[in-house]
Design a protein around this motif. Sequence first.
Motif, short mmCIF file in Angstrom:
data_model
loop_
_atom_site.label_atom_id
_atom_site.label_comp_id
_atom_site.label_asym_id
_atom_site.label_seq_id
_atom_site.Cartn_x
_atom_site.Cartn_y
_atom_site.Cartn_z
N LEU A 29 36.94 37.52 53.39
CA LEU A 29 35.76 38.33 53.06
C LEU A 29 34.72 38.29 54.18
O LEU A 29 34.13 39.33 54.50
CB LEU A 29 35.13 37.83 51.76
CG LEU A 29 35.88 38.16 50.48
CD1 LEU A 29 35.26 37.43 49.29
CD2 LEU A 29 35.90 39.66 50.24
N ALA A 30 34.51 37.13 54.75
CA ALA A 30 33.54 37.01 55.84
C ALA A 30 33.94 37.89 57.02
O ALA A 30 33.11 38.58 57.61
CB ALA A 30 33.40 35.55 56.27
N GLU A 31 35.22 37.87 57.34
CA GLU A 31 35.72 38.70 58.45
C GLU A 31 35.58 40.19 58.13
O GLU A 31 35.11 40.97 58.96
CB GLU A 31 37.19 38.36 58.70
CG GLU A 31 37.90 39.33 59.61
CD GLU A 31 37.95 38.83 61.04
OE1 GLU A 31 38.19 39.68 61.90
OE2 GLU A 31 37.74 37.64 61.27
N ALA A 32 35.96 40.58 56.92
CA ALA A 32 35.94 42.00 56.56
C ALA A 32 34.53 42.56 56.43
O ALA A 32 34.29 43.72 56.73
CB ALA A 32 36.70 42.21 55.25
N THR A 33 33.60 41.73 55.97
CA THR A 33 32.24 42.21 55.71
C THR A 33 31.26 41.92 56.84
O THR A 33 30.12 42.38 56.80
CB THR A 33 31.68 41.57 54.42
OG1 THR A 33 31.65 40.15 54.59
CG2 THR A 33 32.52 41.93 53.21
N LYS A 34 31.71 41.13 57.82
CA LYS A 34 30.85 40.73 58.94
C LYS A 34 29.63 39.94 58.45
O LYS A 34 28.53 40.06 58.99
CB LYS A 34 30.38 41.94 59.76
CG LYS A 34 31.49 42.86 60.23
CD LYS A 34 32.44 42.14 61.16
CE LYS A 34 33.46 43.11 61.72
NZ LYS A 34 34.81 42.65 61.67
N VAL A 35 29.87 39.12 57.44
CA VAL A 35 28.83 38.25 56.89
C VAL A 35 29.15 36.81 57.31
O VAL A 35 30.30 36.38 57.16
CB VAL A 35 28.76 38.35 55.35
CG1 VAL A 35 27.75 37.36 54.77
CG2 VAL A 35 28.42 39.77 54.92
N PRO A 36 28.18 36.07 57.81
CA PRO A 36 28.46 34.67 58.16
C PRO A 36 29.01 33.90 56.96
O PRO A 36 28.51 34.02 55.84
CB PRO A 36 27.08 34.13 58.57
CG PRO A 36 26.30 35.34 58.97
CD PRO A 36 26.80 36.45 58.10
N ARG A 37 30.06 33.13 57.20
CA ARG A 37 30.79 32.45 56.12
C ARG A 37 29.90 31.60 55.24
O ARG A 37 30.00 31.63 54.03
CB ARG A 37 31.91 31.60 56.75
CG ARG A 37 32.63 30.66 55.80
CD ARG A 37 33.86 31.32 55.26
NE ARG A 37 34.88 30.45 54.73
CZ ARG A 37 34.75 29.57 53.76
NH1 ARG A 37 33.59 29.34 53.22
NH2 ARG A 37 35.78 28.90 53.31
N ARG A 38 29.02 30.80 55.85
CA ARG A 38 28.16 29.91 55.06
C ARG A 38 27.21 30.71 54.16
O ARG A 38 26.98 30.35 53.02
CB ARG A 38 27.37 28.98 55.97
CG ARG A 38 28.28 27.95 56.63
CD ARG A 38 27.54 27.04 57.52
NE ARG A 38 26.62 26.23 56.70
CZ ARG A 38 25.91 25.23 57.16
NH1 ARG A 38 26.00 24.89 58.42
NH2 ARG A 38 25.12 24.55 56.38
N TYR A 39 26.68 31.78 54.69
CA TYR A 39 25.78 32.64 53.92
C TYR A 39 26.57 33.32 52.80
O TYR A 39 26.11 33.42 51.66
CB TYR A 39 25.16 33.68 54.84
CG TYR A 39 23.87 34.28 54.36
CD1 TYR A 39 23.67 34.69 53.05
CD2 TYR A 39 22.81 34.49 55.23
CE1 TYR A 39 22.50 35.27 52.62
CE2 TYR A 39 21.62 35.06 54.83
CZ TYR A 39 21.47 35.45 53.52
OH TYR A 39 20.29 36.02 53.11
N LEU A 40 27.76 33.78 53.13
CA LEU A 40 28.60 34.45 52.14
C LEU A 40 28.93 33.53 50.97
O LEU A 40 28.96 33.98 49.82
CB LEU A 40 29.89 34.96 52.80
CG LEU A 40 30.84 35.72 51.89
CD1 LEU A 40 30.19 37.00 51.36
CD2 LEU A 40 32.13 36.06 52.63
N ASN A 41 29.17 32.26 51.23
CA ASN A 41 29.45 31.32 50.14
C ASN A 41 28.32 31.30 49.12
O ASN A 41 28.57 31.31 47.91
CB ASN A 41 29.71 29.91 50.67
CG ASN A 41 31.10 29.76 51.22
OD1 ASN A 41 32.02 30.46 50.82
ND2 ASN A 41 31.27 28.84 52.15
#
Length: 140
Positions: A29-41
């Motif tokens: 999801l982080a890769e597909a949405t270009k959202v930083p992983r920690r923020y995405l969590n």
Amino acid sequence: MLSKTAEYALRAITCLASRIGQPSSADVLAEATKVPRRYLNRVLQDLAAAGLVRSRSGPGGGYELAQEPATISILDVVNAVAPLERIQSCPLGLKSHTSLCPLHAELDRAYEATEAAFAGVTIQQLLDSANPIIPLREVS
């Protein structure tokens, strides 16, 4: 107008809606949405608490929508992570302002219109749009 958190939540929900039946890891999801992983969590935790997504652990696990995309509005997603704040009383705390002044009344009307617009569009409608640009994907 939207917070970064709300934008990220909309990206995540739209991504999950485009992958019904395929749970997605936070990394995917982080890769597909270009959202930083920690923020995405954190965003995914808020979406799960609101009942919009669920997670499954183990092989083949990941995140998936907890509801059908046709039942989730943009407003549902925004309210899950960073609700639009309506103006109920004078933001300056002026005691003589027993109702909203013209400025704050007009701003609140704009917030009300935004809420109505967001409530009127579902995630499924975004995916079914006739627009040739596909959410979260490069068009070749």
